[in-house]
Motif scaffolding. Structure first.
Motif, short mmCIF file in Angstrom:
data_model
loop_
_atom_site.label_atom_id
_atom_site.label_comp_id
_atom_site.label_asym_id
_atom_site.label_seq_id
_atom_site.Cartn_x
_atom_site.Cartn_y
_atom_site.Cartn_z
N SER B 50 0.83 -1.27 -0.10
CA SER B 50 0.06 0.00 0.06
C SER B 50 0.81 1.20 -0.10
CB SER B 50 -1.01 -0.04 1.29
OG SER B 50 -1.83 -1.15 1.15
N ASP B 171 -5.74 -0.91 -5.00
CA ASP B 171 -5.35 -1.43 -3.87
C ASP B 171 -6.44 -2.48 -3.27
OD1 ASP B 171 -3.96 -2.28 -1.59
OD2 ASP B 171 -3.53 -0.18 -0.90
N GLU B 172 -6.20 -3.93 -3.55
CA GLU B 172 -6.92 -4.76 -3.14
C GLU B 172 -8.45 -4.50 -3.49
OE1 GLU B 172 -6.21 -6.65 0.59
OE2 GLU B 172 -4.53 -5.53 0.97
MG MG Z 1 -2.27 -2.86 2.10
#
Ligand code: MG
Ligand code: ATP
Lengths: 406, 237
Positions: B50, B171-172
């Motif tokens: 991240s 991000d995810e």
């Molecule tokens: Mg992360």
């Protein structure tokens, strides 16, 4: 861009209606209070000014003196120490323009089927000049009427209305304490006095008639008080000195004795009253302004809570490209919109309350455009001032931290 | 001469100051991503994925090393310039969707255009097109809470692509979604990449999601440990 950001601000205000309403309420109350208080203060000033105008200028009243009877000091006017002869002597003083003796008494008045209880004043033709009181119809009584103790009367407007309705009373007969009087004139309307009495609720008759035929007194020839008009504002001091000297001499008062009369400068009293209302009016405005400030602090408080609550929203906006000043502007606009909208509502409430007070309590109120404009200006400034800090907090947030905020 | 890579990272490092002293999270990342590529980033929790995405998205700045975006060094840009870059060049898709909760779907999608100073009429026309593109025509007036997680992520994707970015960072993106929905979302990303040539960098913990990307990197302790590229034919599967 401002328009779009204003849209965002309005949107979030609409999304949280209750909070928006409560925040605005502080502002509404503050602005309404300022407008109402200023209106009341200005109204008070206006009625005082009008009362002073209607009183006559450069006026003294001389009251019959107090006496001590059995160790109890009576109020001024309780003992009849002044006479018509005193009045004539004072009128002859150079700084004095004219003198009107006053013998007042309340009495029941009957005209046909109507009756009315009012103040009957015995005086001389000078009374109408001293009070600067013109007639609406008919004539005043003259010196001959006073000499002859004629049964003639001049009615105040309120009395005329209550006894005769719309009719012209001139030439009609009224009964004051059973004795018949001919109405010779009706006075023009004068309105309220300084102490709030209706000055038009009264009847004027020749002083001699009052003394001899109306109010039998144990002290023949005595009067309750004298109304004295000086020749000008600059003659006031001299007139007061001369009157005191003359009256002491005429009443044979020894060197050490107190005055048995009381001279009051009505013009000075009136000016003091005017000064008092002026101060009161400023005070009212100032106190009300504090509530505006409190309203502003309320806005700041809510905006600060809102910034914390909306940290993530701010993070999202920044992530997708909002610049610092976009965020700053959005929150600032929100605060200003809150305060200006609150101000608008407050102005409505304030003016409505002022009108309601006027209609229901009969109090004089003056809603001035200047006061409304000033409240508006202050409200917007309060919005900017108290909105700036929260807005700066919002725009200073770091995007990643704001996004991660739970 | 070959076009410069869309993303070039040179010896990129990032450390955070904490109460216990500086913590080094990225320890020298060198990476090129070409325009039109799809890249998946995997690695254990805390490996710095991240953190890397935040730097790629110009939400954060590296402690040292260089980041060239489309040949331009991002290091010297100030806050407003980075905001402009995020707005015009990059679209974000987050694990938690990150939609504005009190704003309807159309307004959510139109928001980046507001900050791009696009006129209202065009904003809403483009936002409506973007919503249609992700299969949410007819949902314009819904609030985010009234639609499913998969639909919310579609809205986020519509918002990411409404300003026609060159790069989408996710991000995810499927971290909060069930497996069927996850695959729908990935197919959507695949079609954006195929038809518009939008470069995609995504972080995921799931191998089958990562398999949608043509290239895969593994990160451990702030370093890239493995890098694997698939032949072009397999990428679309
Ligand atoms: Mg992360
Ligand atoms: N602002 C910060 N201050 C201090 N430490 C931080 C900060 N941001 C991240 N870290 C630390 O950096 C490390 C990497 O965090 P990061 O969020 O990049 O990991 P990740 O690979 O995305 O993990 P996950 O798979 O769980 O999302 C973590 O140990 C984290 O505690």
């Amino acid at each position: 861009m401002i328009g779009a950001l204003l849209g965002e601000a309005l949107h979030s205000m609409r999304a949280n209606r209750l909070r928006t309403f409560l925040t605005m309420l502080g502002m509404v109350i503050g602005v309404a209070a300022v407008i109402l208080m200023v209106a009341i203060g200005q109204g008070a000033r206006l009625s005082v000014d009008q009362a002073i105008q209607s009183m006559g200028s450069n006026l003294f009243i001389v009251l019959s003196g107090s006496t001590t009877s059995g160790g109890i000091r009576m109020g001024m006017g309780a003992a009849p120490t002044l006479t018509l002869a005193d009045a004539e002597a004072i009128a002859a003083l150079p700084p004095v323009l004219r003198v009107a003796p006053v013998v007042p008494q309340t009495a029941q008045i009957v005209a046909g089927a109507n009756n009315w209880s009012t103040m009957v004043t015995g005086s001389t033709p000078a009374y109408f000049d001293v009070r600067e009181w013109p007639l609406a119809s008919g004539r005043a009584f003259g010196a001959a009427d006073v000499r002859a103790a004629a049964r003639v009367a001049v009615l105040g407007r309120t009395v005329a209305l209550n006894l005769f309705g719309g009719e012209d009373p001139v030439g009609k007969t009224i009964r004051i304490r059973q004795s018949p009087f001919t109405v010779v004139g009706v006075l023009a309307a004068k309105g309220q006095s300084l102490d709030g009495r209706d000055q038009d609720d009264g009847v004027v008759v020749p002083v001699t008639t009052a003394q001899r035929k109306l109010f039998g007194t144990q002290f023949p020839g005595s009067v309750r008080m004298l109304m004295v008009q000086a020749t000008g504002a600059e003659a006031m001091d001299e007139a007061q000195r001369e009157m005191a000297r003359l009256l002491r001499q005429r009443h044979h008062l020894p060197e050490r004795a107190d005055n048995d009369f009381d001279i009051r400068n009505l013009t000075a009293l009136a000016n003091a009253a005017a000064q008092t209302t002026r101060v009161m009016s400023v005070m009212l405005g100032a106190i009300a302004s504090v509530s505006l400030l409190v309203g502003g602090i309320g806005i700041m408080n809510i905006m600060l809570v809102s910034v914390t609550e909306r940290t993530r929203e701010i993070g999202i906006r920044v992530a997708i490209g909002a610049r610092r000043r976009d965020i700053l502007m959005q929150f600032l606009l929100e605060a200003v919109t809150l305060s200006v909208a609150g101000c608008l509502a407050g102005a409505l409430v304030g003016v409505a309350a002022a009108v309601a007070i006027n209609l229901m309590a009969g109090m004089t109120v003056v809603v001035s455009l200047a006061a409304v404009a000033a409240a508006f200006l202050i409200a917007s400034m309060v919005g900017v001032f108290f909105g700036l800090y929260p807005a700066q907090r919002a725009s200073g947030l770091e995007p990643i931290e704001a996004l991660a905020y739970q | 001469m070959a076009a410069p890579p869309l993303i070039r990272l040179e010896a990129l490092r990032k450390s955070f100051a904490t109460a216990a002293g500086p913590v080094s999270v990225l320890n020298g990342i060198d990476l090129d991503v070409d325009a039109g590529e799809t890249l998946a980033v995997m690695g254990p929790s805390g490996s710095g994925k991240s953190t890397l995405m935040n730097i790629l998205g110009c939400l954060d700045v590296p402690s040292s090393g260089r980041y060239l975006l489309d040949g331009r060094d991002v290091g010297g840009l100030d806050g407003d310039e980075r905001a402009r870059l995020r707005n015009a060049f990059i679209g974000f898709v987050f694990q938690g969707f990150h939609l504005l909760p009190r704003v309807n779907l159309l307004d959510n999608v139109a928001l980046p255009l507001l900050y791009a100073r696009v006129k209202a009429r065009e904003r809403y026309a483009r936002a409506a097109t973007a919503l249609e593109r992700v299969g949410l025509k007819g949902f314009e007036a819904y609030l985010p809470a009234r639609v499913s997680g998969g639909q919310q992520q579609r809205v986020a994707i519509a918002r990411a692509l409404v300003n026609r970015p060159r790069l989408i960072l996710a991000d995810e993106p499927t971290g909060n979604l069930d497996s069927a929905t996850s695959h729908e979302i990935m197919r959507l990303f695949g079609s954006l990449n195929a038809s518009d040539g939008i470069t995609l960098v995504l972080v995921t913990h799931e191998a089958d999601i990562a398999a949608y990307a043509r290239r895969l990197i593994q990160m451990v302790d702030g370093r890239i440990t493995t890098m694997r590229t698939r032949p072009a034919t397999q990428a679309a599967s």
